[in-house]
Design an enzyme around this catalytic site. Sequence first.
Site, PDB file in Angstrom:
ATOM      1  N   GLU A 186       9.271   4.683 -10.641  1.00  0.00           N
ATOM      2  CA  GLU A 186       9.595   5.730  -9.671  1.00  0.00           C
ATOM      3  C   GLU A 186      11.062   6.132  -9.873  1.00  0.00           C
ATOM      4  OE1 GLU A 186       8.377   6.427  -5.089  1.00  0.00           O
ATOM      5  OE2 GLU A 186       9.986   4.973  -5.371  1.00  0.00           O
ATOM      6  N   GLU A 215       7.385  -0.751   2.853  1.00  0.00           N
ATOM      7  CA  GLU A 215       8.480  -0.719   1.888  1.00  0.00           C
ATOM      8  C   GLU A 215       9.822  -0.532   2.579  1.00  0.00           C
ATOM      9  OE1 GLU A 215       9.921   1.857  -2.034  1.00  0.00           O
ATOM     10  OE2 GLU A 215       8.602   2.768  -0.540  1.00  0.00           O
ATOM     11  N   GLN A 254       8.413  -1.534  -7.666  1.00  0.00           N
ATOM     12  CA  GLN A 254       8.860  -0.255  -8.207  1.00  0.00           C
ATOM     13  C   GLN A 254      10.259  -0.421  -8.783  1.00  0.00           C
ATOM     14  OE1 GLN A 254       8.238   2.293  -4.732  1.00  0.00           O
ATOM     15  NE2 GLN A 254       6.483   3.250  -5.741  1.00  0.00           N
ATOM     16  N   ASP A 313      10.696  -2.334  -3.894  1.00  0.00           N
ATOM     17  CA  ASP A 313      11.350  -1.404  -4.801  1.00  0.00           C
ATOM     18  C   ASP A 313      12.719  -1.983  -5.145  1.00  0.00           C
ATOM     19  OD1 ASP A 313      12.977   0.785  -5.788  1.00  0.00           O
ATOM     20  OD2 ASP A 313      11.385   2.136  -5.110  1.00  0.00           O
TER      21      ASP A 313
END
Length: 280
Positions: A255, A152, A215, A187
């Site tokens: 998140e 990530e 995310q 993300d």
Amino acid sequence: MPRFAANLSFLYPELPFLDRFEAAARDGFEGVEYLFPYGYEPGTLSARLKQFGLQQVLFNAPAGGWDAAGVDPAWNGGMRGTACLPGHEEEFRAGVHLALRYAETLQCPRVHCMAGLLPEGLAREEARAIYVSNLRWAAAEAVKLGMEVLIEPINLRDMPGFFLNRQDDAHAIVQEVGAPNLKMQMDLYHCQITEGDVASKLRRYLSSGHVGHLQIAGVPERHEPDVGELNYPYLFQWIDEVSAQTAWSGWVGCEYRPAEGAAPGGTSRGLEWLRRWRSS
């Protein structure tokens, strides 16, 4: 409609961790993720998942430490992964083995391996070589259990010094390693802060087959996704369209930090964005 998973390290902060599983199920979530499971026995977590009909979809391999007892001290001491760190190869392997043991019990199909903070004075090229070597090993271990390893990119505002920051760098590393079970954890919060142009990147990378998990959070405060500069309903439509075209079936992890903080019921009240999307 995207499949949304509750991140229990962020949501329901007013509740003890083990009580957050019930709260997530009550709010209609079918999947959960969190940072680390190692403070609990895997059987305890597995029982919670089964009790409330939840699927474990993601957690992190240890950010440092050699065993379960060492994970929290390493994280609280500032460790943010060992994958790119010279001299930590055996610690990285011990952490991956621990993560895979938990993942097997929790029936979790993917584990995120954090890159780590770039040590002062270490050339990025040297860190990258270590990173690629460690990821190649981790992917080979995970594939034995039918699991994926994720990487990530994280923005430098939230995590100064983190080695992996950009989507194109992550994509290039996935290609270089060449393991089918090594994928990106994309993300959209981190992507927006670092690079912007999220819709185009989402379309490009989700279509590539190299994204294993998404995310979300509002930008810039990292609150609910209906507040801030990203138009999430538009992005959710793109996820649906790309999923229909490519059969992508991953999860979207929530998140974010509830705007109401630890106020009782604050997370549930803040899920109005999800209720609107489900009814649209």
